[in-house]
Scaffold this motif. Structure first.
Motif, PDB file in Angstrom:
ATOM      1  N   MET A 130     -42.274 -97.977  51.278  1.00 37.56           N
ATOM      2  CA  MET A 130     -42.216 -97.778  52.727  1.00 37.56           C
ATOM      3  C   MET A 130     -41.082 -96.817  53.062  1.00 37.56           C
ATOM      4  N   GLY A 131     -41.378 -95.751  53.790  1.00 36.75           N
ATOM      5  CA  GLY A 131     -40.374 -94.775  54.162  1.00 36.75           C
ATOM      6  C   GLY A 131     -39.502 -95.276  55.304  1.00 36.75           C
ATOM      7  N   THR A 132     -38.282 -94.760  55.361  1.00 38.38           N
ATOM      8  CA  THR A 132     -37.321 -95.210  56.370  1.00 38.38           C
ATOM      9  C   THR A 132     -36.502 -94.034  56.877  1.00 38.38           C
ATOM     10  N   PHE A 133     -36.303 -93.986  58.202  1.00 36.55           N
ATOM     11  CA  PHE A 133     -35.407 -93.026  58.820  1.00 36.55           C
ATOM     12  C   PHE A 133     -34.134 -93.748  59.247  1.00 36.55           C
ATOM     13  N   LYS A 134     -32.997 -93.092  59.031  1.00 37.12           N
ATOM     14  CA  LYS A 134     -31.719 -93.564  59.550  1.00 37.12           C
ATOM     15  C   LYS A 134     -31.252 -92.556  60.593  1.00 37.12           C
ATOM     16  N   ILE A 135     -30.982 -93.035  61.800  1.00 39.58           N
ATOM     17  CA  ILE A 135     -30.646 -92.150  62.903  1.00 39.58           C
ATOM     18  C   ILE A 135     -29.308 -92.553  63.504  1.00 39.58           C
ATOM     19  N   GLU A 136     -28.409 -91.584  63.649  1.00 41.33           N
ATOM     20  CA  GLU A 136     -27.169 -91.773  64.404  1.00 41.33           C
ATOM     21  C   GLU A 136     -27.414 -91.175  65.787  1.00 41.33           C
ATOM     22  N   GLY A 137     -27.457 -92.009  66.801  1.00 41.70           N
ATOM     23  CA  GLY A 137     -27.834 -91.560  68.128  1.00 41.70           C
ATOM     24  C   GLY A 137     -26.675 -91.041  68.952  1.00 41.70           C
ATOM     25  N   GLY A 138     -27.016 -90.579  70.153  1.00 44.26           N
ATOM     26  CA  GLY A 138     -26.001 -90.153  71.111  1.00 44.26           C
ATOM     27  C   GLY A 138     -25.524 -88.727  70.969  1.00 44.26           C
ATOM     28  N   THR A 139     -26.212 -87.927  70.141  1.00 45.71           N
ATOM     29  CA  THR A 139     -25.808 -86.545  69.919  1.00 45.71           C
ATOM     30  C   THR A 139     -26.637 -85.607  70.791  1.00 45.71           C
ATOM     31  N   LYS A 140     -25.969 -84.669  71.472  1.00 49.38           N
ATOM     32  CA  LYS A 140     -26.681 -83.655  72.251  1.00 49.38           C
ATOM     33  C   LYS A 140     -27.319 -82.655  71.291  1.00 49.38           C
ATOM     34  N   LEU A 141     -28.551 -82.281  71.580  1.00 52.10           N
ATOM     35  CA  LEU A 141     -29.287 -81.332  70.749  1.00 52.10           C
ATOM     36  C   LEU A 141     -29.366 -79.991  71.471  1.00 52.10           C
ATOM     37  N   GLN A 142     -29.640 -78.944  70.708  1.00 51.45           N
ATOM     38  CA  GLN A 142     -29.792 -77.623  71.328  1.00 51.45           C
ATOM     39  C   GLN A 142     -30.558 -76.708  70.379  1.00 51.45           C
ATOM     40  N   GLY A 143     -31.367 -75.824  70.980  1.00 52.87           N
ATOM     41  CA  GLY A 143     -32.047 -74.834  70.163  1.00 52.87           C
ATOM     42  C   GLY A 143     -33.504 -74.674  70.529  1.00 52.87           C
ATOM     43  N   GLU A 144     -34.248 -74.057  69.617  1.00 50.71           N
ATOM     44  CA  GLU A 144     -35.666 -73.781  69.816  1.00 50.71           C
ATOM     45  C   GLU A 144     -36.490 -74.550  68.787  1.00 50.71           C
ATOM     46  N   THR A 164     -32.148 -87.162  75.540  1.00 53.55           N
ATOM     47  CA  THR A 164     -30.871 -86.846  74.901  1.00 53.55           C
ATOM     48  C   THR A 164     -30.027 -85.909  75.752  1.00 53.55           C
ATOM     49  N   GLN A 165     -30.489 -85.593  76.970  1.00 59.45           N
ATOM     50  CA  GLN A 165     -29.798 -84.685  77.906  1.00 59.45           C
ATOM     51  C   GLN A 165     -29.443 -83.371  77.213  1.00 59.45           C
ATOM     52  N   SER A 166     -30.446 -82.824  76.530  1.00 61.03           N
ATOM     53  CA  SER A 166     -30.253 -81.639  75.694  1.00 61.03           C
ATOM     54  C   SER A 166     -30.993 -80.438  76.268  1.00 61.03           C
ATOM     55  N   GLU A 167     -30.511 -79.258  75.931  1.00 59.55           N
ATOM     56  CA  GLU A 167     -31.168 -78.013  76.319  1.00 59.55           C
ATOM     57  C   GLU A 167     -32.025 -77.533  75.155  1.00 59.55           C
ATOM     58  N   ILE A 168     -33.331 -77.534  75.356  1.00 59.58           N
ATOM     59  CA  ILE A 168     -34.265 -77.202  74.277  1.00 59.58           C
ATOM     60  C   ILE A 168     -35.335 -76.255  74.818  1.00 59.58           C
ATOM     61  N   THR A 169     -35.696 -75.276  74.007  1.00 61.53           N
ATOM     62  CA  THR A 169     -36.808 -74.388  74.327  1.00 61.53           C
ATOM     63  C   THR A 169     -37.952 -74.653  73.348  1.00 61.53           C
ATOM     64  N   ILE A 170     -39.131 -74.906  73.886  1.00 62.85           N
ATOM     65  CA  ILE A 170     -40.320 -75.152  73.069  1.00 62.85           C
ATOM     66  C   ILE A 170     -41.141 -73.871  73.088  1.00 62.85           C
ATOM     67  N   LYS A 171     -41.352 -73.278  71.927  1.00 59.81           N
ATOM     68  CA  LYS A 171     -41.945 -71.944  71.815  1.00 59.81           C
ATOM     69  C   LYS A 171     -43.471 -71.996  71.746  1.00 59.81           C
ATOM     70  N   ASN A 172     -44.095 -70.983  72.333  1.00 62.99           N
ATOM     71  CA  ASN A 172     -45.535 -70.734  72.154  1.00 62.99           C
ATOM     72  C   ASN A 172     -46.373 -72.001  72.370  1.00 62.99           C
ATOM     73  N   VAL A 173     -46.360 -72.499  73.606  1.00 58.33           N
ATOM     74  CA  VAL A 173     -46.976 -73.795  73.899  1.00 58.33           C
ATOM     75  C   VAL A 173     -48.426 -73.694  74.369  1.00 58.33           C
TER      76      VAL A 173
END
Length: 436
Positions: free
Chosen positions: A1-15, A252-261
């Motif tokens: 069984m696969g598992t993700f470990k996530i540290e939350g609360g980080t602002k994200l940015q990018g495309e 996450t209150q982040s600035e993100i651009t989603i390309k070619n939608v």
């Protein structure tokens, strides 16, 4: 069984660029069985469910060549029909709900199509009646082995027919269309699904020599042809993934651009998120989500009553994004009623969100009221398991916004629908890793 470990609360940015559409891929990949000529398909997502279907095609005898990332050629000139009744097919086919899409093309070209009871998400009943009732109206004989849960349809020749579908099933419509393109005479399908992915399928079939009119409406007319040829086709970007990234940016209150939608194929998705107070900016064919540092406020109806967001057949709001909308609402200002009409088990994942600190009242299997925190109270990380694709990515978004560490087990459910999601999120600055 696969598992993700996530540290939350980080602002994200990018495309981020959305993958090819999973739901379209599961349909158009099956069209290759309708012709002995070569078919080339681009923008195929590299995800578990699609790869399982490609493996089934290979086992059926389809010649598959990977041309580049996401691009494949297929040639079904030497099909191994005995495989359909083998123990291997009965085992391999039941692990993928999309395997039902093989039946229509096989019936049309070879006069028979079989399938074990398909699996997939545990989100409630997803009946197959629409598919088989359509095949029967085209002249096929239906049989069902209750001991092995094995379905079959057979016909010496299919004949066009008029049919009024009892539900606007996307996969049901697609399957019937693929059977009808090689039937004798005219087929009329009323109350047909008209989703962009179904439109893509019809346009692809027309490029192969089919005669389908009414594409984009709920009334399709199909003049059967004797044979189809090869073609080249490109899959649309995945609208469910696009909606997921909108929700991720907001939570996450982040600035993100989603390309070619492919804006023209998003329907109500942008406006539905806007009703939650999320700012969505169109820049060419991209979506830009600014950082919502002051949060976002849910709109009420004009009479002041609480907003309801419900799923409906296209052009209504897709049920696959209700889980995302529900998670986003947990940090909004205001309240919203989420009404999941199509599946009776899809809201049960809310108990994990409640454990994380969300204010949610599960009214019944189909409805949940969410009272937003307005970011005054941050969700907290917990250990949980992904029950299905869409709930899994919703929990992942919640974990990325939460305080502390979250563990999400059964990550294979997320991988069924999202390509390399951990790598792509890391590129935005997310703290996520696979630990098993």
């Amino acid at each position: 069984m696969g598992t993700f470990k996530i540290e939350g609360g980080t602002k994200l940015q990018g495309e981020i660029t959305p993958q090819g559409a999973k739901n379209e891929a599961l349909q158009v990949l099956c069209t290759v069985l309708l012709t002995p000529e070569k078919v080339t398909i681009h923008n195929i997502p590299d995800i578990i469910d699609v790869n399982k279907l490609i493996t089934l095609l290979k086992n059926l005898g389809v010649k598959v060549e990977k041309l580049s990332h996401g691009s494949y050629s297929f040639q079904a000139d030497e099909i191994n029909l005995p495989y359909l009744e083998s123990a291997a097919f009965k085992e391999e086919g039941k692990g993928l709900r999309g395997s039902i899409m093989l039946v229509g093309p096989l019936l049309a070209r070879f006069g028979k199509g079989y399938i074990p009871k398909p699996g997939g998400d545990k989100i409630g009943r997803r009946r197959l009646d629409t598919h088989f009732e359509g095949f029967i109206k085209l002249g096929a004989k239906f049989r069902y082995n209750r001991e092995e849960y094995f379905y079959g349809v057979e016909a010496d020749e299919l004949h066009g027919a008029y049919m009024l579908l009892d539900e606007a099933s996307v996969t049901g419509t697609a399957n019937i269309v693929m059977a009808a393109v090689l039937a004798k005479g005219k087929t009329t399908i009323y109350n047909a699904a008209c989703e962009p992915y179904l439109q893509q399928l019809c346009n692809m079939l027309n490029s192969m020599g089919a005669k389908i009119t009414g594409v984009g409406s709920n009334l399709l007319e199909i003049e059967g042809v004797e044979k189809l040829g090869g073609c080249e086709h490109r899959i649309l970007p995945d609208m469910i993934e696009i909606g997921s990234w909108i929700g991720l940016a907001a939570m996450t209150q982040s600035e993100i651009t989603i390309k070619n939608v492919s804006w023209d194929n998003l329907g109500l998705i942008p406006n539905t998120f806007r009703k939650l107070g999320i700012t969505i900016e169109r820049k060419g064919d991209d979506i830009h989500i600014p950082a919502h540092t002051d949060g976002y406020e849910i709109q009420n109806y004009i009479d002041g009553s609480i907003l309801t967001i419900a799923d409906a057949p296209w052009p209504g709001f897709t049920p696959d994004l209700l889980s995302i909308v529900l998670v986003v609402a947990t940090q909004a200002r205001g309240s919203v009623l989420i009404h999941q009409k199509m599946f009776e088990s899809r809201l049960f994942f809310t108990d994990r969100l409640i454990d994380m600190g969300a204010k949610i009242i599960l009214c019944d299997p189909h409805r949940a009221t969410v009272i937003g925190h307005d970011f005054q109270s941050q969700l907290k990380g917990i250990q949980m398991s992904s029950p299905d694709i869409r709930a899994g990515v919703s929990l992942l978004i919640a974990a990325l916004s939460a305080k502390g560490t979250s563990i999400i087990q059964n990550s294979e459910q997320i991988d069924r629908g999202y390509e390399r999601i951990d790598e792509r999120l890391k590129a935005l600055g997310a703290k996520i890793e696979r630990i098993a």
